[in-house]
Design a protein around this motif. Sequence first.
Motif, PDB file in Angstrom:
ATOM      1  N   VAL A  89      -5.684   8.147  -1.701  1.00  0.00           N
ATOM      2  CA  VAL A  89      -6.500   8.016  -0.494  1.00  0.00           C
ATOM      3  C   VAL A  89      -6.708   6.542  -0.136  1.00  0.00           C
ATOM      4  CG1 VAL A  89      -8.782   8.434   0.498  1.00  0.00           C
ATOM      5  CG2 VAL A  89      -7.642  10.230  -0.829  1.00  0.00           C
ATOM      6  N   LEU A  90      -7.045   5.732  -1.123  1.00  0.00           N
ATOM      7  CA  LEU A  90      -7.295   4.316  -0.869  1.00  0.00           C
ATOM      8  C   LEU A  90      -6.023   3.607  -0.411  1.00  0.00           C
ATOM      9  CD1 LEU A  90      -9.411   2.102  -0.936  1.00  0.00           C
ATOM     10  CD2 LEU A  90      -8.943   1.780  -3.370  1.00  0.00           C
ATOM     11  N   ALA A  91      -4.899   3.917  -1.064  1.00  0.00           N
ATOM     12  CA  ALA A  91      -3.630   3.306  -0.656  1.00  0.00           C
ATOM     13  C   ALA A  91      -3.255   3.737   0.759  1.00  0.00           C
ATOM     14  CB  ALA A  91      -2.527   3.689  -1.641  1.00  0.00           C
ATOM     15  N   GLY A  92      -3.452   5.010   1.070  1.00  0.00           N
ATOM     16  CA  GLY A  92      -3.156   5.480   2.423  1.00  0.00           C
ATOM     17  C   GLY A  92      -4.006   4.799   3.469  1.00  0.00           C
ATOM     18  N   ALA A  93      -5.278   4.595   3.152  1.00  0.00           N
ATOM     19  CA  ALA A  93      -6.176   3.916   4.093  1.00  0.00           C
ATOM     20  C   ALA A  93      -5.738   2.477   4.327  1.00  0.00           C
ATOM     21  CB  ALA A  93      -7.605   3.968   3.562  1.00  0.00           C
ATOM     22  N   LEU A  94      -5.391   1.763   3.272  1.00  0.00           N
ATOM     23  CA  LEU A  94      -4.949   0.379   3.416  1.00  0.00           C
ATOM     24  C   LEU A  94      -3.598   0.301   4.123  1.00  0.00           C
ATOM     25  CD1 LEU A  94      -6.047  -0.972  -0.078  1.00  0.00           C
ATOM     26  CD2 LEU A  94      -6.946  -1.714   2.144  1.00  0.00           C
ATOM     27  N   MET A  95      -2.764   1.293   3.927  1.00  0.00           N
ATOM     28  CA  MET A  95      -1.456   1.293   4.566  1.00  0.00           C
ATOM     29  C   MET A  95      -1.585   1.362   6.085  1.00  0.00           C
ATOM     30  SD  MET A  95       1.751   3.898   3.896  1.00  0.00           S
ATOM     31  CE  MET A  95       0.885   5.307   4.606  1.00  0.00           C
ATOM     32  N   TRP A 154     -14.673  -9.528   2.467  1.00  0.00           N
ATOM     33  CA  TRP A 154     -14.964  -9.294   1.053  1.00  0.00           C
ATOM     34  C   TRP A 154     -14.702  -7.828   0.680  1.00  0.00           C
ATOM     35  CZ3 TRP A 154     -18.412  -5.532  -0.231  1.00  0.00           C
ATOM     36  CH2 TRP A 154     -19.335  -5.137   0.753  1.00  0.00           C
ATOM     37  N   ALA A 155     -14.984  -6.910   1.614  1.00  0.00           N
ATOM     38  CA  ALA A 155     -14.774  -5.491   1.334  1.00  0.00           C
ATOM     39  C   ALA A 155     -13.288  -5.167   1.266  1.00  0.00           C
ATOM     40  CB  ALA A 155     -15.461  -4.644   2.403  1.00  0.00           C
ATOM     41  N   ALA A 156     -12.492  -5.799   2.138  1.00  0.00           N
ATOM     42  CA  ALA A 156     -11.046  -5.575   2.104  1.00  0.00           C
ATOM     43  C   ALA A 156     -10.467  -6.046   0.779  1.00  0.00           C
ATOM     44  CB  ALA A 156     -10.383  -6.305   3.269  1.00  0.00           C
ATOM     45  N   MET A 157     -10.895  -7.207   0.314  1.00  0.00           N
ATOM     46  CA  MET A 157     -10.420  -7.718  -0.968  1.00  0.00           C
ATOM     47  C   MET A 157     -10.824  -6.787  -2.106  1.00  0.00           C
ATOM     48  SD  MET A 157     -11.175 -11.793  -0.453  1.00  0.00           S
ATOM     49  CE  MET A 157     -10.453 -12.233  -2.030  1.00  0.00           C
ATOM     50  N   LEU A 158     -12.037  -6.272  -2.034  1.00  0.00           N
ATOM     51  CA  LEU A 158     -12.516  -5.359  -3.078  1.00  0.00           C
ATOM     52  C   LEU A 158     -11.691  -4.077  -3.098  1.00  0.00           C
ATOM     53  CD1 LEU A 158     -14.622  -4.818  -5.262  1.00  0.00           C
ATOM     54  CD2 LEU A 158     -16.112  -3.851  -3.489  1.00  0.00           C
ATOM     55  N   MET A 159     -11.321  -3.562  -1.924  1.00  0.00           N
ATOM     56  CA  MET A 159     -10.500  -2.355  -1.864  1.00  0.00           C
ATOM     57  C   MET A 159      -9.164  -2.569  -2.588  1.00  0.00           C
ATOM     58  SD  MET A 159     -11.215  -1.269   2.116  1.00  0.00           S
ATOM     59  CE  MET A 159     -10.117   0.154   2.133  1.00  0.00           C
ATOM     60  N   TRP A 160      -8.537  -3.723  -2.351  1.00  0.00           N
ATOM     61  CA  TRP A 160      -7.265  -4.022  -3.011  1.00  0.00           C
ATOM     62  C   TRP A 160      -7.441  -4.162  -4.526  1.00  0.00           C
ATOM     63  CZ3 TRP A 160      -2.683  -3.258  -1.143  1.00  0.00           C
ATOM     64  CH2 TRP A 160      -2.462  -3.334   0.232  1.00  0.00           C
ATOM     65  N   ALA A 172       0.828  -1.202   0.000  1.00  0.00           N
ATOM     66  CA  ALA A 172       0.000   0.000   0.000  1.00  0.00           C
ATOM     67  C   ALA A 172       0.864   1.254   0.000  1.00  0.00           C
ATOM     68  CB  ALA A 172      -0.930  -0.009   1.211  1.00  0.00           C
ATOM     69  N   ALA A 173       1.981   1.231   0.733  1.00  0.00           N
ATOM     70  CA  ALA A 173       2.877   2.386   0.763  1.00  0.00           C
ATOM     71  C   ALA A 173       3.485   2.647  -0.615  1.00  0.00           C
ATOM     72  CB  ALA A 173       3.979   2.161   1.802  1.00  0.00           C
ATOM     73  N   ILE A 174       3.861   1.579  -1.317  1.00  0.00           N
ATOM     74  CA  ILE A 174       4.410   1.745  -2.663  1.00  0.00           C
ATOM     75  C   ILE A 174       3.334   2.254  -3.621  1.00  0.00           C
ATOM     76  CG2 ILE A 174       5.518   0.591  -4.600  1.00  0.00           C
ATOM     77  CD1 ILE A 174       7.288   0.959  -2.140  1.00  0.00           C
ATOM     78  N   GLY A 195      -4.128   0.235   7.809  1.00  0.00           N
ATOM     79  CA  GLY A 195      -4.906  -0.873   8.359  1.00  0.00           C
ATOM     80  C   GLY A 195      -6.394  -0.819   8.160  1.00  0.00           C
ATOM     81  N   ALA A 196      -6.878   0.014   7.220  1.00  0.00           N
ATOM     82  CA  ALA A 196      -8.324   0.096   6.993  1.00  0.00           C
ATOM     83  C   ALA A 196      -8.912  -1.235   6.530  1.00  0.00           C
ATOM     84  CB  ALA A 196      -8.638   1.195   5.964  1.00  0.00           C
ATOM     85  N   GLY A 197      -8.087  -2.061   5.871  1.00  0.00           N
ATOM     86  CA  GLY A 197      -8.586  -3.346   5.407  1.00  0.00           C
ATOM     87  C   GLY A 197      -9.002  -4.275   6.527  1.00  0.00           C
ATOM     88  N   ASP A 198      -8.482  -4.054   7.744  1.00  0.00           N
ATOM     89  CA  ASP A 198      -8.853  -4.888   8.888  1.00  0.00           C
ATOM     90  C   ASP A 198     -10.090  -4.379   9.610  1.00  0.00           C
ATOM     91  OD1 ASP A 198      -6.711  -6.668   8.555  1.00  0.00           O
ATOM     92  OD2 ASP A 198      -5.340  -5.312   9.606  1.00  0.00           O
ATOM     93  N   LEU A 199     -10.598  -3.229   9.187  1.00  0.00           N
ATOM     94  CA  LEU A 199     -11.774  -2.640   9.838  1.00  0.00           C
ATOM     95  C   LEU A 199     -13.061  -2.916   9.081  1.00  0.00           C
ATOM     96  CD1 LEU A 199     -10.224   0.858  10.721  1.00  0.00           C
ATOM     97  CD2 LEU A 199     -10.298  -1.214  12.137  1.00  0.00           C
ATOM     98  N   VAL A 200     -12.954  -3.586   7.948  1.00  0.00           N
ATOM     99  CA  VAL A 200     -14.127  -3.873   7.124  1.00  0.00           C
ATOM    100  C   VAL A 200     -14.241  -5.380   6.943  1.00  0.00           C
ATOM    101  CG1 VAL A 200     -13.966  -1.661   5.922  1.00  0.00           C
ATOM    102  CG2 VAL A 200     -12.772  -3.652   5.002  1.00  0.00           C
TER     103      VAL A 200
END
Length: 499
Positions: free
Chosen positions: A83-89, A99-105, A23-25, A91-96
């Motif tokens: 914005v999306l990469a920053g959110a995943l960086m 299926w939603a985390a996979m969709l974000m990626w 996500a940082a990259i 840990g936003a993927g662990d708050l949803v």
Amino acid sequence: MSVDWFVDPQYTFARSVLQSGTAAIYLVAFVAAARQFRPLIGSHGLTPIPAFLQHTSPRSAPSLFRLYYSDWFFAVVCWIGVVLAGALMVGAGDLVPLWAAMLMWLVLWLLYLSIVNVGQQWYSFGWESLLLETGFLVAFLGNDEVSPPILVIVAARWLLFRVEFGAGLIKLRGDPCWRDLTCLQYHHETQPMPGPLSWFFHHLPRPLHRVEVAGNHFAQLIVPFALFAPQPVASIAGGVIIVTQLWLVASGNFAWLNWLTMILAFSAISRGGAAPELPAPTWYVGVVLAFTAMVVVLSLWPVRNMLGRRQRMNASFNPLHLVNSYGAFGSITRRREELVIEGTHDRTITDHTVWREYEFKGKPGDVRRWPRQWAPYHLRLDWLMWFAAISASYARPWLATLLQRLLEGDESTCKLLRDNPFRDDPPNLVRVQIYRYRYSTWSELRRDKTWWQRTLIGPYVPAVGLSGATARPSSSPRASSPRSTPPESDADRSGRAAG
């Protein structure tokens, strides 16, 4: 669903590093795209996207921009990616939900794929495909709802294996200096964009350069096989790769190639005492199995490429940039030639004409300027200027337009440069000179305070004004615009670059 073989909680830390690091990259990549796209590939850029879309098919280069393109929309896509990469960086993927985390990626991957597939030569680098393949892979690692699936962890190691072993093979098969252990007598000086420590690496004793090359062969041709060994051997192999990549980070600027390789190396590192195993939903098991089957099938092409006699260095075998071949610097240039763009307010060239140089942000220019650290950020124009000095084929699609933009004083184009000596009044004439650059010696650095010594070779593009007419033909035999193709280089052989 409880499937004992499917997940392994010991790789929870590895998953965290893989996802946060990727996500940082992505964040860096989207910021770079947002800041550089207008003068490079925007509607009025050097190689405009609308013109590219008219001459390519959706099947060969799928992209959201085939549905609609404007510079405004491209910028929106970039900043959504940021914005999306920053959110995943963070840990936003662990708050949803899972299926939603996979969709974000997957959305993040689709956005960057859309940029790469219209980016033309500005995005024809091996690390673009590496980011896309890694970004797609981490989508299937799940989140805190499940323990890491071991099949995806193994797929990450397989990707790392192709990056490292592919690079090792291309060196072994390529330039003889890799086999006689002398390549690094040249490479630190001639690499695309030296870093702040590259001068010092170049001046290491020659026996140590041989040790560097031998260590590189060990890390890229032997260690990758240990990635698939039982623990703790796999963790040790991952650690060796991380250390060698840190050495490369210190010795030069190769965008995010080395950083992403280090991130992938964590897929081999397990930590004891991990959290309890969290079972995976049935649908998730099915999705991961389908992903694994896809990787197995698509691996046929990179395996054939690595085993074939004519190995392609960086190649994508499908327009989605999944399961690619990788490699870097199969041949090494022995001389560093740099293009220097100059301008003048004079309308007629005389013996008294004063030429002033445009200074680039990353590539060598002013011999007194100490090279900066830019990686993992990617200065795309600076990299293409290095290629243009090697072969005219890299310059033909955009160099004439670049010179025109400088004559016009185009603000967005000038922002790509470190210094524009004509901020208030554009020049009447510009030209491109080609110089031979070499690192200063220790004594020259102390005496002249210069990191580089340079010698003029001759004109690359003769003086030209907005009318397009040459101001005065040069008598130099190298005055053709641009010059003839030089001996085959690493970039020429692959058509794509990687550091």
